[in-house]
Write a protein that holds these residues in place. Sequence first.
Motif, PDB file in Angstrom:
ATOM      1  N   VAL A   8       0.872  -1.174   0.000  1.00  0.00           N
ATOM      2  CA  VAL A   8       0.000   0.000   0.000  1.00  0.00           C
ATOM      3  C   VAL A   8       0.907   1.221   0.000  1.00  0.00           C
ATOM      4  O   VAL A   8       1.801   1.334   0.840  1.00  0.00           O
ATOM      5  CB  VAL A   8      -0.944   0.031   1.223  1.00  0.00           C
ATOM      6  N   LEU A  10       1.080   5.111   0.679  1.00  0.00           N
ATOM      7  CA  LEU A  10       0.369   6.176   1.380  1.00  0.00           C
ATOM      8  C   LEU A  10       1.118   7.484   1.185  1.00  0.00           C
ATOM      9  O   LEU A  10       2.348   7.514   1.201  1.00  0.00           O
ATOM     10  CB  LEU A  10       0.270   5.893   2.882  1.00  0.00           C
ATOM     11  N   GLY A  19      -4.280   6.690  -0.231  1.00  0.00           N
ATOM     12  CA  GLY A  19      -3.591   5.418  -0.302  1.00  0.00           C
ATOM     13  C   GLY A  19      -4.154   4.545  -1.398  1.00  0.00           C
ATOM     14  O   GLY A  19      -5.297   4.732  -1.822  1.00  0.00           O
ATOM     15  N   GLY A  43      -4.391   9.173  -5.107  1.00  0.00           N
ATOM     16  CA  GLY A  43      -3.137   8.879  -4.420  1.00  0.00           C
ATOM     17  C   GLY A  43      -1.931   9.038  -5.323  1.00  0.00           C
ATOM     18  O   GLY A  43      -0.892   9.542  -4.895  1.00  0.00           O
ATOM     19  N   PHE A  69      -7.899  -0.345   0.295  1.00  0.00           N
ATOM     20  CA  PHE A  69      -7.191   0.592  -0.565  1.00  0.00           C
ATOM     21  C   PHE A  69      -7.157   0.154  -2.022  1.00  0.00           C
ATOM     22  O   PHE A  69      -6.553   0.813  -2.850  1.00  0.00           O
ATOM     23  CB  PHE A  69      -5.761   0.812  -0.058  1.00  0.00           C
TER      24      PHE A  69
END
Length: 143
Positions: A8, A10, A19, A43, A69
Amino acid sequence: MFLNGVGVVLCGTQEDFFGMSIAWLTKVEKEHVLVSLPRGALGTQKALVDKRFTLNLLAESQIEIARQFGGSKQKKLVDKSHAVIVNTEWGIPAIRDCCSTYLCKVASAQELNEQMLVIAKIFACIDKGKSTPLTYKQSDFFV
């Protein structure tokens, strides 16, 4: 068939972050990683503007975080109440209890079809857990 860990990315701040789950990343040099991000995702746009993000490689127990996400280009904000977020020394959020978390700075980006291929320099590994990684294989998660 390729088998890869699930991560993921972020970016933003702990109070206002973006994210996205990614299933393609590779280390291309001692201090650099190549990450494929969905072009047009909120993101991705934020990571390219800020030029920094955390890369969180998920543990097998974090499949719900991967799903939270995931999705089609993340054009809407995710429900942040489910993520277990901690702050980093750069003020960028990270996911707690991952296999590993890296502080990354964008070195370059290139469009390829519906993806942005981002090469980022790894500045620090801020967490190295001992858990088994969550893996991705042909559009599904495996533990």
